[in-house]
Design a protein around this motif. Structure first.
Motif, mmCIF file in Angstrom:
data_model
loop_
_atom_site.group_PDB
_atom_site.id
_atom_site.type_symbol
_atom_site.label_atom_id
_atom_site.label_comp_id
_atom_site.label_asym_id
_atom_site.label_seq_id
_atom_site.Cartn_x
_atom_site.Cartn_y
_atom_site.Cartn_z
ATOM 1 N N GLN A 165 -2.643 0.583 -6.064
ATOM 2 C CA GLN A 165 -1.553 -0.302 -5.282
ATOM 3 C C GLN A 165 -1.519 0.037 -3.855
ATOM 4 N N GLN A 221 -3.774 0.755 -1.937
ATOM 5 C CA GLN A 221 -5.024 0.400 -1.369
ATOM 6 C C GLN A 221 -5.000 -1.133 -1.093
ATOM 7 N N LYS A 222 -3.911 -1.674 -1.882
ATOM 8 C CA LYS A 222 -3.925 -3.204 -1.853
ATOM 9 C C LYS A 222 -3.375 -3.754 -0.303
ATOM 10 N N ASN A 233 -3.765 -2.311 4.150
ATOM 11 C CA ASN A 233 -3.191 -1.878 2.931
ATOM 12 C C ASN A 233 -1.905 -1.100 3.115
ATOM 13 N N MET A 246 3.288 -8.939 -6.825
ATOM 14 C CA MET A 246 2.237 -8.499 -7.749
ATOM 15 C C MET A 246 3.164 -8.246 -8.941
#
Length: 175
Positions: free
Chosen positions: A47, A49-50, A58, A173
């Motif tokens: 998450q 790195q999103k 990110n 998300m």
């Protein structure tokens, strides 16, 4: 895309700021590290790195950027308070976000840094005299001067802006 990039809208400087507004900005700056910490506390490595939007940073980069940006902000403010209208040095924020320390340092390090930095920063601003609030620096990329009131307003906005990136992604998300 504008709403993803500017979740709380763009910063709009005012001609002047009241003492009550400045107190609010100081509190926003003081509280930001806790709000960021709470926003990321249950996120896993995937998450973090999103990206918060297509082509955006990110979450990990956003947190490290806050530390980098706010280190520069307090240094610029201190220059303006101790020098006569200094010309500050800009930096390439996007390039800083790609450096190895950002890629290989856990975000809790930058969150800890934000807690300490924002405590010092808020303590400094709480004690500024009306004359000190009028002191300024010149930003060469913008070709104009920024007084300490505008700097406080801008960085209170900046923190909420990036917190909005994190919170917006989590909401979209369903995290």
């Amino acid at each position: 895309m504008e709403a993803l990039q500017y979740p709380i809208g763009r910063f709009e400087p005012l001609p002047d700021y009241s003492p009550a507004m400045l107190r609010e900005y100081i509190n926003d700056i003081r509280d930001l590290p806790t709000l960021v910490e709470m926003a990321v506390q249950n996120l896993d490595a995937f998450q973090l790195q999103k990206p918060y939007r297509p082509g955006g940073w990110n979450i990990s980069q956003v947190v490290h950027h806050l530390a980098d940006s706010h280190i520069n902000a307090i240094a610029r403010m201190k220059m303006a308070l101790t020098e006569e209208k200094p010309i500050i040095k800009p930096y390439d924020e996007a390039a800083w976000a790609e450096l190895e320390d950002v890629k290989n340092t856990p975000i809790n390090v930058s969150i800890t840094l934000l807690h300490a930095l924002h405590t010092r920063w808020a303590n400094l601003m709480e004690r500024l005299t009306p004359e000190q609030w009028e002191r300024s620096f010149i930003h060469p990329e913008h070709g104009r001067r920024f007084n300490m009131k505008t700097v406080a307003a801008n960085y209170a906005w900046h923190g909420k802006h990036h917190l909005g990136h994190i919170q917006g992604l989590k909401e979209r998300m369903n995290w």
